[in-house]
Design an enzyme around this catalytic site. Sequence first.
Site, PDB file in Angstrom:
ATOM      1  N   LYS A   1       0.749  -1.187   0.055  1.00 19.74           N
ATOM      2  CA  LYS A   1       0.427   0.129   0.408  1.00 19.74           C
ATOM      3  C   LYS A   1       0.793   0.720   0.054  1.00 19.74           C
ATOM      4  CE  LYS A   1      -3.864  -2.975   1.877  1.00 19.74           C
ATOM      5  NZ  LYS A   1      -4.321  -3.014   3.482  1.00 19.74           N
TER       6      LYS A   1
ATOM      7  N   GLN B   1      -4.564  -1.841   9.540  1.00 20.60           N
ATOM      8  CA  GLN B   1      -4.312  -2.890   9.138  1.00 20.60           C
ATOM      9  C   GLN B   1      -4.821  -4.132  10.009  1.00 20.60           C
ATOM     10  OE1 GLN B   1      -2.805  -3.364   5.762  1.00 20.60           O
ATOM     11  NE2 GLN B   1      -3.884  -5.843   6.237  1.00 20.60           N
TER      12      GLN B   1
ATOM     13  N   ASP C   1     -10.742   2.784   4.794  1.00 26.29           N
ATOM     14  CA  ASP C   1     -11.101   1.426   3.383  1.00 26.29           C
ATOM     15  C   ASP C   1     -12.763   0.867   3.956  1.00 26.29           C
ATOM     16  OD1 ASP C   1      -9.046  -0.841   3.972  1.00 26.29           O
ATOM     17  OD2 ASP C   1      -8.302  -0.404   5.960  1.00 26.29           O
TER      18      ASP C   1
END
Length: 290
Positions: A52, A96, A119
């Site tokens: 990412k 994460q 997200d």
Amino acid sequence: MQLLDGKLTSNTLKDEIAVEVSAMLASGGKKPHLAAILVGSDGASETYVNAKVKACEKVGFDSTLVRLEADVSEEILLNEVRKINENPAIDGLIVQLPLPKHISEIKVTETIIPEKDVDGFHPVNLGRMMLNLPSFLPATPAGILELLDRYDIETSGKHCVVIGRSHIVGSPMSILMARNTKVGNCTVTLTHSRTTNLKEISRSADILIVALGKPEFVTEDMVKEGAVVVDVGITRVKSDKTKSGWKLKGDVAFDEVAPKCSFITPVPGGVGPMTIASLLKNTLKSAKQS
Ligand code: NAD
């Protein structure tokens, strides 16, 4: 059979995003900025976060990686999230997953302000998605929509079967495929570990989206001739054929299923790169809004 090439498509998307970033900078704007928090040093999570961060560099974003020890307290993690929430220089924040057992994932997700939740996991964004209102869509399902769209896959009126009902993939995917949108308007069946007649259901799918995390679970006899198959699964399995000693496997037994399909995603190079591209797209959108 045609491959739904996520690597190629995500590169096109990243090029488009990079052009937009250049235009923003040329008109006096600032670079979009994504922050990621990584707790512990799980191998797979490290790989995802590094990919990412690298993708941010590629499109001209700024990125910040906050690393915390695996035994960090929930309160310290929540404070890091709050600091980033209040930092006007940062447009998007991801934490994460998975997190260590002593930390509540939902508490962390709810602490990220919806405006920076790139997200798309915050209840506000999921609720807005349900209502078909502007929101950050969860990155993996959004990446799959984009892939189906770019390959002009007809979805309207089709039977879409989703295997797996997780909050980050299967459940939102099933809602998105049923919405009255360009890629959508499917009749959707959401299946899970308690589904009794899975083979019968999956065999009736025009579009089969598989996200359960069991390597090569979907075999040839579970797929209809001409189906579109999207394989979300990524599992690292031991291999004596690679230098690293590991190989990535999808949830679909690709070699036997692919010849039956009209379209299929490979693993790797299918849904994974599209997820990252969606995250970048959400971050760009956030930067434009702020
Ligand atoms: P999860 O473990 O949270 O959920 C798995 C789901 O599968 C559950 O809802 C369960 O009910 C269902 N399931 C389990 N066994 C089943 C069975 N025998 N029959 C039918 N359903 C069954 O998984 P997740 O977070 O959605 O991830 C699934 C897979 O996708 C994993 O391999 C993960 O690594 C991968 N993933 C990939 C990406 C990407 O970008 N490509 C993103 C997220 C997750």
